[in-house]
Design an enzyme around this catalytic site. Structure first.
Site, PDB file in Angstrom:
ATOM      1  CG  HIS A   1      51.883  39.622  12.150  1.00 31.87           C
ATOM      2  ND1 HIS A   1      51.243  40.392  13.083  1.00 31.87           N
ATOM      3  CD2 HIS A   1      51.496  38.341  12.404  1.00 31.87           C
ATOM      4  CE1 HIS A   1      50.516  39.623  13.874  1.00 31.87           C
ATOM      5  NE2 HIS A   1      50.648  38.376  13.480  1.00 31.87           N
TER       6      HIS A   1
ATOM      7  CB  SER B   1      60.943  57.879 -13.120  1.00 31.74           C
ATOM      8  OG  SER B   1      61.708  58.999 -12.716  1.00 31.74           O
TER       9      SER B   1
ATOM     10  CE  LYS C   1      60.763  53.969  -9.271  1.00 26.90           C
ATOM     11  NZ  LYS C   1      60.618  55.256  -8.545  1.00 26.90           N
TER      12      LYS C   1
ATOM     13  CD  GLU D   1      52.331  53.833  -7.223  1.00 25.74           C
ATOM     14  OE1 GLU D   1      52.894  54.550  -6.381  1.00 25.74           O
ATOM     15  OE2 GLU D   1      52.697  53.766  -8.408  1.00 25.74           O
TER      16      GLU D   1
END
Ligand code: ARG
Length: 467
Positions: A162, A283, A289, A296
């Site tokens: 979980h 970024s 970043k 991804e």
């Protein structure tokens, strides 16, 4: 009757007017099926040799055709070949060019053959070659994963259920779980290859041909295990493409799960691993970043592969025997699936060996999350408590830990004894992370000893693969 454009000369006799220009473009496939040019030529070579062997072509005709096909192939490889939409597809483009180059003998190549068995042969050849490259890339990824695992049989991290801290595991164990997913994918790929590797050539349009063809000969020349057994099925079957896409969908699903974990682990909140800069981007607005773009993107690419699987299933649904033009729609999903899988595997095979685990952070996270609570319960069971009671006792100890922000291993013996008089000084052996993982010492468990053995076995399995 008038002669129409080039393309119609291939079936022009029956036609009273030329194909509508839009219809010509709409029905053409050469824009995408030219990708199978080499497979098409390979199939034609085998067919021409066979026609000669059975006496349908003379040796001289065979030689002319092979020489012409050599030239066509060179033109294609050099980028000189003029693909034409009027000639509809890769098959007719190549045949028409062959005839331009060698004259009327070129027109004999199509004896005893149809584009229906030709295209079925071409796709199988194309997909088989792709499967072989995919198999190598998958093996490379597995090797990298197993080697990383072998280096981290003692690196402790929290295991999750979980996505909540559950029990400590070693990082190598987690990586070998990934490898099991990939191992099954490899098995499915090989199964798919075995069923694909049969030659439909000779089925002709649908019913076979009146020429004394030798299907065993062409099957053998093209590296197929055997000819397919039913001509109607041969020209209409696309099961192999569906099987390939379902292999691919499941593989991509696995890569997406791995991606998701990599993305989580690189976040500041987890901070379990670092990915080298070359797999990340920055970024344009937020200077701090470093984004895990590669995982991804792989995670995102599952969508298109799942889509292709559904496209092919839907394409084949309710199709009557035998060949239907619908089947031309199989190419783009197959090609894009190949490209997507290969790109994703390549990215992963390059990236996984470069993953840098942050051992301290992993360990600290395992320590913080009461991950040895089950070990304490098992300890109490060994002291004679029924498991349910032990569960209750540990639950209270954890409750106290949450209130006071202390992990079980950091509580004093006196504190622990408030929850059960059965707790003695030896409890600290089981509350340590090392003690916890070492205790799961059986086949498939996370004990470092087991994980080391599992990594070795996994690597052996790879070495036994026939390339
Ligand atoms: N371009 C066609 C395809 O991809 C080749 C077979 C065409 N056969 C036919 N009877 N129209 O399926």
């Amino acid at each position: 009757m008038s002669k129409h454009k080039d393309s119609n000369t291939l079936w022009g006799g029956r036609f009273a007017e030329p194909t509508d220009q839009f219809v010509q473009r709409f029905t053409a496939s050469v824009q995408f099926d030219q990708r199978m040019a080499q497979d098409d030529i390979q199939g034609s070579r085998a067919h021409a040799d066979m026609l000669c062997a059975v006496g349908v072509l003379t040796e001289d005709e065979r030689t002319q055709i092979q020489g012409g096909l050599d030239r066509v192939l060179t033109e294609i490889e050099d980028g000189q070949f003029q693909w034409s939409i009027e000639r509809e597809d890769v098959h007719m483009n190549i045949e028409a060019r062959l005839t331009e180059l060698i004259g009327n003998t070129g027109k004999k190549l199509h004896t005893g053959r149809s584009r229906n068995d030709q295209v079925a042969t071409d796709i199988r050849l194309h997909l088989r070659a792709a499967i072989d490259v995919i198999g190598l890339e998958l093996t490379r990824l597995q090797r990298g994963t197993i080697e990383l695992a072998a280096n981290h049989c003692d690196t402790i991290m929290p295991g999750f259920t979980h996505l909540q801290t559950a029990q400590p595991v070693v990082f190598g164990h987690h990586l070998l779980a990934w490898n099991e997913m990939l191992e099954r994918d490899y098995g499915r790929l090989i199964d798919c290859r075995a069923r694909l590797n049969q030659s439909p050539l000779g089925a002709a349009a649908l019913a076979g041909t009146t020429y004394p063809i030798d299907r065993e000969m062409t099957a053998h020349a093209l590296g197929f295990d055997r000819p397919t057994v039913n001509s109607l099925d041969s020209v209409s079957d696309r099961d192999f493409a569906i099987e390939f896409c379902s292999f691919a969908a499941l593989l991509m699903t696995h890569l997406s799960r791995m991606s998701e974990e990599l993305v989580l682990w690189t976040s500041a909140q987890f901070n379990f691993i670092a990915l080298p800069d070359r797999f990340c981007t920055g970024s344009s607005i937020m200077p701090q970043k470093k984004n895990p773009d590669v995982p991804e993107l792989v995670r995102g690419k599952v969508g298109r592969v799942n889509g292709h699987l559904v496209s092919l299933l839907t394409l084949m649904k309710s199709q009557p025997l035998a060949y239907n033009k619908d089947n031309q729609e199989d190419k783009e999903p197959i090609f894009d699936t190949i490209d997507t899988v290969l790109g994703s595997l390549r990215a992963f095979a390059d990236m996984i060996p470069a993953v840098v685990p942050r051992k301290e952070q992993m360990r600290e996270a395992a320590r913080r999350g009461f991950s040895t609570a089950t070990d304490l319960a098992d300890y109490l069971v060994r002291k004679g408590l029924p498991f349910r009671d032990a569960h209750e006792v540990v639950g209270m100890a954890v409750g106290h830990g949450v209130e006071t922000d202390t992990d079980l291993a950091d509580m004093s013996l006196a504190t622990l004894q408030q929850f059960s008089a059965d707790i003695e000084a030896d409890v600290f052996d089981v509350l340590t992370l090392e003690g916890s993982v070492a205790a799961r010492d059986h086949l498939g468990g996370t004990a470092p000893r087991q994980v080391r053995a599992a990594a070795k076995t996994a690597l052996q399995r790879l070495e036994e693969r026939t390339p």
